[in-house]
Design a protein around this motif. Structure first.
Motif, PDB file in Angstrom:
ATOM      1  N   THR A  54       0.811  -1.217   0.000  1.00 46.52           N
ATOM      2  CA  THR A  54       0.000   0.000   0.000  1.00 46.52           C
ATOM      3  C   THR A  54       0.842   1.264   0.000  1.00 46.52           C
ATOM      4  O   THR A  54       0.306   2.364   0.140  1.00 46.52           O
ATOM      5  N   GLY A  55       2.152   1.115  -0.130  1.00 48.72           N
ATOM      6  CA  GLY A  55       3.016   2.284  -0.238  1.00 48.72           C
ATOM      7  C   GLY A  55       3.442   2.894   1.078  1.00 48.72           C
ATOM      8  O   GLY A  55       3.759   4.092   1.145  1.00 48.72           O
ATOM      9  N   LEU A  56       3.520   2.097   2.133  1.00 48.71           N
ATOM     10  CA  LEU A  56       3.910   2.634   3.437  1.00 48.71           C
ATOM     11  C   LEU A  56       5.328   3.219   3.435  1.00 48.71           C
ATOM     12  O   LEU A  56       5.643   4.070   4.259  1.00 48.71           O
ATOM     13  N   ASP A  57       6.171   2.782   2.510  1.00 49.75           N
ATOM     14  CA  ASP A  57       7.520   3.343   2.426  1.00 49.75           C
ATOM     15  C   ASP A  57       7.532   4.758   1.849  1.00 49.75           C
ATOM     16  O   ASP A  57       8.511   5.493   2.032  1.00 49.75           O
ATOM     17  N   HIS A  66      12.052  10.169  -8.708  1.00 49.27           N
ATOM     18  CA  HIS A  66      11.914   9.135  -9.736  1.00 49.27           C
ATOM     19  C   HIS A  66      11.622   7.795  -9.064  1.00 49.27           C
ATOM     20  O   HIS A  66      12.514   6.968  -8.875  1.00 49.27           O
ATOM     21  N   LEU A  67      10.371   7.605  -8.696  1.00 53.96           N
ATOM     22  CA  LEU A  67       9.950   6.417  -7.959  1.00 53.96           C
ATOM     23  C   LEU A  67       9.123   5.499  -8.844  1.00 53.96           C
ATOM     24  O   LEU A  67       8.208   5.943  -9.546  1.00 53.96           O
ATOM     25  N   SER A  68       9.443   4.215  -8.789  1.00 48.62           N
ATOM     26  CA  SER A  68       8.622   3.179  -9.407  1.00 48.62           C
ATOM     27  C   SER A  68       8.236   2.187  -8.316  1.00 48.62           C
ATOM     28  O   SER A  68       9.016   1.939  -7.395  1.00 48.62           O
ATOM     29  N   ALA A  69       7.038   1.637  -8.415  1.00 46.45           N
ATOM     30  CA  ALA A  69       6.563   0.684  -7.413  1.00 46.45           C
ATOM     31  C   ALA A  69       5.813  -0.432  -8.114  1.00 46.45           C
ATOM     32  O   ALA A  69       4.989  -0.177  -8.999  1.00 46.45           O
ATOM     33  N   ALA A  78      -3.882   0.233  -5.684  1.00 42.69           N
ATOM     34  CA  ALA A  78      -4.891   1.292  -5.637  1.00 42.69           C
ATOM     35  C   ALA A  78      -4.676   2.176  -4.407  1.00 42.69           C
ATOM     36  O   ALA A  78      -4.738   3.410  -4.484  1.00 42.69           O
ATOM     37  N   THR A  79      -4.410   1.546  -3.267  1.00 37.47           N
ATOM     38  CA  THR A  79      -4.141   2.305  -2.047  1.00 37.47           C
ATOM     39  C   THR A  79      -2.827   3.069  -2.172  1.00 37.47           C
ATOM     40  O   THR A  79      -2.717   4.225  -1.742  1.00 37.47           O
ATOM     41  N   LEU A  80      -1.823   2.434  -2.764  1.00 35.36           N
ATOM     42  CA  LEU A  80      -0.528   3.094  -2.959  1.00 35.36           C
ATOM     43  C   LEU A  80      -0.682   4.359  -3.806  1.00 35.36           C
ATOM     44  O   LEU A  80      -0.110   5.410  -3.475  1.00 35.36           O
ATOM     45  N   ASP A  92       5.420   5.773 -10.578  1.00 36.01           N
ATOM     46  CA  ASP A  92       5.074   4.842 -11.657  1.00 36.01           C
ATOM     47  C   ASP A  92       4.723   3.505 -11.006  1.00 36.01           C
ATOM     48  O   ASP A  92       5.602   2.703 -10.681  1.00 36.01           O
ATOM     49  N   ALA A  93       3.439   3.282 -10.755  1.00 30.50           N
ATOM     50  CA  ALA A  93       2.965   2.098 -10.032  1.00 30.50           C
ATOM     51  C   ALA A  93       2.388   1.099 -11.014  1.00 30.50           C
ATOM     52  O   ALA A  93       1.469   1.424 -11.774  1.00 30.50           O
ATOM     53  N   ARG A  94       2.925  -0.130 -10.996  1.00 34.11           N
ATOM     54  CA  ARG A  94       2.505  -1.141 -11.967  1.00 34.11           C
ATOM     55  C   ARG A  94       2.247  -2.483 -11.282  1.00 34.11           C
ATOM     56  O   ARG A  94       2.966  -2.871 -10.362  1.00 34.11           O
TER      57      ARG A  94
END
Length: 205
Positions: A54-57, A66-69, A78-80, A92-94
Motif C-alpha cells: 500500500t506504499g507505506l515506504d 523518480h519512484l517506481s513501485a 490502488a491504495t498506494l 510509476d505504479a505497476r
C-alpha cells in the motif's frame, strides 16, 4: 506449488488484505525509516519498490523524484496510488511479478525490498531480477524476517511456518542463501526486533 499458482494465491489474498494492511503493518514504521536511512536514496536517483504493498515506504521517500513501485495485487496498488497523490509524489505504479521484472537491465540506482523476500514464491528469482535491473554500484535495502544464516529452524518454528505460509509468508528463509545466488555484496546487516527474527540489510551491486 508451481510459481504461477503461488502468484495467483498471493494476488488473491493480498487484494483481500489490502483494506486492513496499513493497520497490520503500521508497527514497522521505525524499521522502514531505518532501512531507508541506510539506503539513503538521493533526489535524482531512480528508486524501485518491489512488493510495494500500500506504499507505506512512500512516507520516507518524499524527496525522491523518480519512484517506481510494483506489486502483484491491484488492491494494494490502488491504495498506494492514493497515498502517493496525498504526498504529492509522482509514482510509476505497476502490477507486476517480482520474479519477472518488466524493466531494462541497469534501470535503477536503488531497490527497496521491504517484507518481500519472505513472501514471493521464489526469493532467489526475485533477487536475481533485482540484481539485473540495478545499476553497477546500486544498493538494495532489505527488511524482513529471516533465520540466521546456517541455522536450522527448531521444530516449533517449522510447525508455525505451516500456518504462516498459509496466511502470507515464510518465516524460515535465510538471507545468506538467497543472496548467494547473486553477486550482490551484503555491506550491512543488523537485528530489527524480536531477538533477530526481523533483520535489516543493505546490499550493493
Amino acid at each position: 506449488m508451481p510459481r504461477d499458482w503461488a502468484n495467483r494465491l498471493n494476488r488473491w489474498r493480498y487484494d483481500l488484505y489490502a483494506p486492513l494492511y496499513d493497520k497490520l503493518a503500521q508497527g514497522f514504521a521505525a524499521h522502514r525509516r531505518r532501512s531507508l536511512g541506510l539506503l539513503n536514496p538521493q533526489p535524482e536517483e531512480r528508486v524501485l519498490l518491489v512488493c510495494a504493498g500500500t506504499g507505506l515506504d512512500l512516507d520516507f521517500l518524499v524527496r525522491c523524484r523518480h519512484l517506481s513501485a510494483i506489486d502483484i495485487a491491484p488492491g494494494m496498488l490502488a491504495t498506494l496510488r492514493g497515498r502517493a497523490a496525498k504526498l504529492g509524489l509522482d509514482v510509476d505504479a505497476r502490477e507486476m511479478d517480482a520474479q519477472r521484472l518488466d524493466f531494462a537491465d541497469a534501470s535503477f540506482d536503488a531497490v527497496v525490498l521491504h517484507l518481500a523476500l519472505a513472501v514471493v514464491p521464489d526469493p532467489r528469482a526475485c533477487l536475481l531480477e533485482v540484481e539485473r535491473v540495478l545499476k553497477p554500484g546500486g544498493r538494495v535495502a532489505v527488511f524482513d524476517k529471516f533465520l540466521p544464516d546456517g541455522a536450522r529452524a527448531p521444530l516449533w518454528r517449522r510447525a508455525g511456518n505451516l500456518l504462516a505460509r498459509a496466511v502470507a509468508t515464510d518465516v524460515n528463509r535465510r538471507l545468506g542463501d538467497i543472496v548467494a545466488v547473486t553477486k550482490l555484496q551484503r555491506i550491512h546487516d543488523e537485528e530489527a526486533g524480536f531477538g533477530g527474527f526481523f533483520r535489516i540489510a543493505l546490499l550493493r551491486k
